[in-house]
Motif scaffolding. Structure first.
Motif, PDB file in Angstrom:
ATOM      1  N   ILE A 148       0.853  -1.183   0.000  1.00 19.20           N
ATOM      2  CA  ILE A 148       0.000   0.000   0.000  1.00 19.20           C
ATOM      3  C   ILE A 148       0.891   1.236   0.000  1.00 19.20           C
ATOM      4  O   ILE A 148       1.740   1.398   0.879  1.00 19.20           O
ATOM      5  N   LEU A 149       0.687   2.089  -0.976  1.00 20.36           N
ATOM      6  CA  LEU A 149       1.466   3.313  -1.094  1.00 20.36           C
ATOM      7  C   LEU A 149       0.692   4.439  -0.410  1.00 20.36           C
ATOM      8  O   LEU A 149      -0.222   5.020  -0.996  1.00 20.36           O
ATOM      9  N   GLY A 150       1.042   4.714   0.822  1.00 18.89           N
ATOM     10  CA  GLY A 150       0.338   5.769   1.547  1.00 18.89           C
ATOM     11  C   GLY A 150      -0.316   5.237   2.798  1.00 18.89           C
ATOM     12  O   GLY A 150       0.301   4.529   3.590  1.00 18.89           O
ATOM     13  N   GLU A 151      -1.597   5.551   2.955  1.00 23.56           N
ATOM     14  CA  GLU A 151      -2.310   5.223   4.184  1.00 23.56           C
ATOM     15  C   GLU A 151      -2.645   3.733   4.256  1.00 23.56           C
ATOM     16  O   GLU A 151      -2.513   2.995   3.282  1.00 23.56           O
ATOM     17  N   SER A 152      -3.098   3.313   5.413  1.00 26.75           N
ATOM     18  CA  SER A 152      -3.428   1.907   5.627  1.00 26.75           C
ATOM     19  C   SER A 152      -4.689   1.518   4.864  1.00 26.75           C
ATOM     20  O   SER A 152      -5.494   2.365   4.470  1.00 26.75           O
ATOM     21  N   ALA A 153      -4.842   0.213   4.666  1.00 28.10           N
ATOM     22  CA  ALA A 153      -6.017  -0.332   3.977  1.00 28.10           C
ATOM     23  C   ALA A 153      -6.564  -1.475   4.832  1.00 28.10           C
ATOM     24  O   ALA A 153      -6.149  -2.626   4.675  1.00 28.10           O
ATOM     25  N   PRO A 154      -7.473  -1.188   5.770  1.00 28.61           N
ATOM     26  CA  PRO A 154      -7.914  -2.204   6.742  1.00 28.61           C
ATOM     27  C   PRO A 154      -8.551  -3.429   6.106  1.00 28.61           C
ATOM     28  O   PRO A 154      -8.318  -4.549   6.570  1.00 28.61           O
ATOM     29  N   ASP A 155      -9.355  -3.258   5.058  1.00 31.29           N
ATOM     30  CA  ASP A 155      -9.985  -4.416   4.417  1.00 31.29           C
ATOM     31  C   ASP A 155      -8.948  -5.315   3.762  1.00 31.29           C
ATOM     32  O   ASP A 155      -9.012  -6.546   3.861  1.00 31.29           O
ATOM     33  N   LEU A 156      -8.000  -4.708   3.074  1.00 30.77           N
ATOM     34  CA  LEU A 156      -6.939  -5.487   2.442  1.00 30.77           C
ATOM     35  C   LEU A 156      -6.064  -6.149   3.500  1.00 30.77           C
ATOM     36  O   LEU A 156      -5.637  -7.292   3.331  1.00 30.77           O
ATOM     37  N   GLN A 157      -5.807  -5.441   4.591  1.00 29.15           N
ATOM     38  CA  GLN A 157      -5.019  -6.011   5.692  1.00 29.15           C
ATOM     39  C   GLN A 157      -5.700  -7.251   6.244  1.00 29.15           C
ATOM     40  O   GLN A 157      -5.050  -8.274   6.496  1.00 29.15           O
ATOM     41  N   ARG A 158      -7.011  -7.177   6.431  1.00 29.43           N
ATOM     42  CA  ARG A 158      -7.769  -8.337   6.936  1.00 29.43           C
ATOM     43  C   ARG A 158      -7.652  -9.519   5.971  1.00 29.43           C
ATOM     44  O   ARG A 158      -7.450 -10.669   6.391  1.00 29.43           O
TER      45      ARG A 158
END
Length: 257
Positions: A148-158
């Motif tokens: 991820i380039l930038g901020e977090s991605a909670p759905d992708l992290q899950r």
């Protein structure tokens, strides 16, 4: 088998234009080229990774034809695809991670059964991911990874966590390092075998030390029964503890990846 999904949404070339020197999408292409160069080095891998590339925005477009281990051919097809002026029109301008992940899963499903199946997605933004995606990947023995380039991605992290993959946050300028130093090494690591043999060596060491430790304790006037039991306890403790760690990490001769 490695399927690499490149985010080619409008935000990745907002600065510098399509294939502009400073655009995010150009940096993505350069990072893939660095991965392919590493993959083509002789003597490092017994067999190079089979690589498939595709780009996504609202929809998905293949950038190469099927999985190939010939890195030069993959790179040639990649350059030809991104230079096609109709590509940004065909894929649209948004970011649909569901489409990209499902395309990668469907593609990897056709890889040989004895292959490890890795999906690596690169995106510059957050977007929702259906929970069915991770279930589909798990049922097909596919690991989802991401940058991820930038901020977090909670759905992708899950989703990544559910499949046992790796998700990293990074900058555009660090993409080359992330592709080569992190993910190429991660996909082709023999770490499980190293940990396995090191664990066995640690167990054997403690059983070898049982008698010397027993005699040493007796030298310091410790009762023979106490010293013997304590020495055996240490050997049994480290055996059980080490085996539990090895089982948690995964035995290399059971898991092919």
């Amino acid at each position: 088998a490695v399927a690499i999904a490149l985010d080619l949404s409008s935000s990745t070339y907002a600065q510098g234009g399509w294939l502009g020197n400073e655009s995010t999408m150009t940096k993505e292409v350069q990072a893939v080229q660095a991965y392919l160069q590493e993959n083509s080095k002789t003597g490092f891998l017994e067999k190079p990774n089979d690589v498939l590339l595709f780009g996504f925005a609202n929809s998905v477009e293949p950038l190469t034809t099927g999985f190939q281990s010939d890195s030069q051919q993959v790179q040639t097809e990649l350059i030809q695809s991104v230079q096609n002026t109709s590509l940004p029109i065909r894929i649209g301008g948004g970011t649909n991670l569901d489409n990209a992940l499902q395309f990668g899963i469907n593609s990897l499903e056709n890889a040989p059964n004895n292959y490890c199946r890795e999906l690596l997605l690169v995106s510059d933004g957050d977007a929702p991911v259906d929970i069915k995606i991770s279930n589909n990947a798990i049922s097909r023995d596919i690991t989802i990874n991401g940058i991820i380039l930038g901020e977090s991605a909670p759905d992708l992290q899950r989703t990544v966590n559910a499949t046992g993959g790796l998700l990293l946050n990074g900058s555009v300028d660090s993409l080359d390092l992330l592709f080569v130093d992190e993910f190429f090494t991660y996909f082709n690591s023999n770490l499980k075998w190293i940990v396995f043999w090191s664990g066995l060596a640690w167990i054997f060491l403690w059983w070898t030390l049982v008698l010397p430790l027993d005699r040493t304790l007796q030298h310091f006037k410790v009762n023979m029964n106490v010293s013997g039991r304590f020495s055996l306890f240490l050997a049994l403790f480290w055996t059980a503890f080490t085996l539990s760690i090895l089982l948690y990490i995964g035995l290399p001769f059971i898991s092919k990846c």
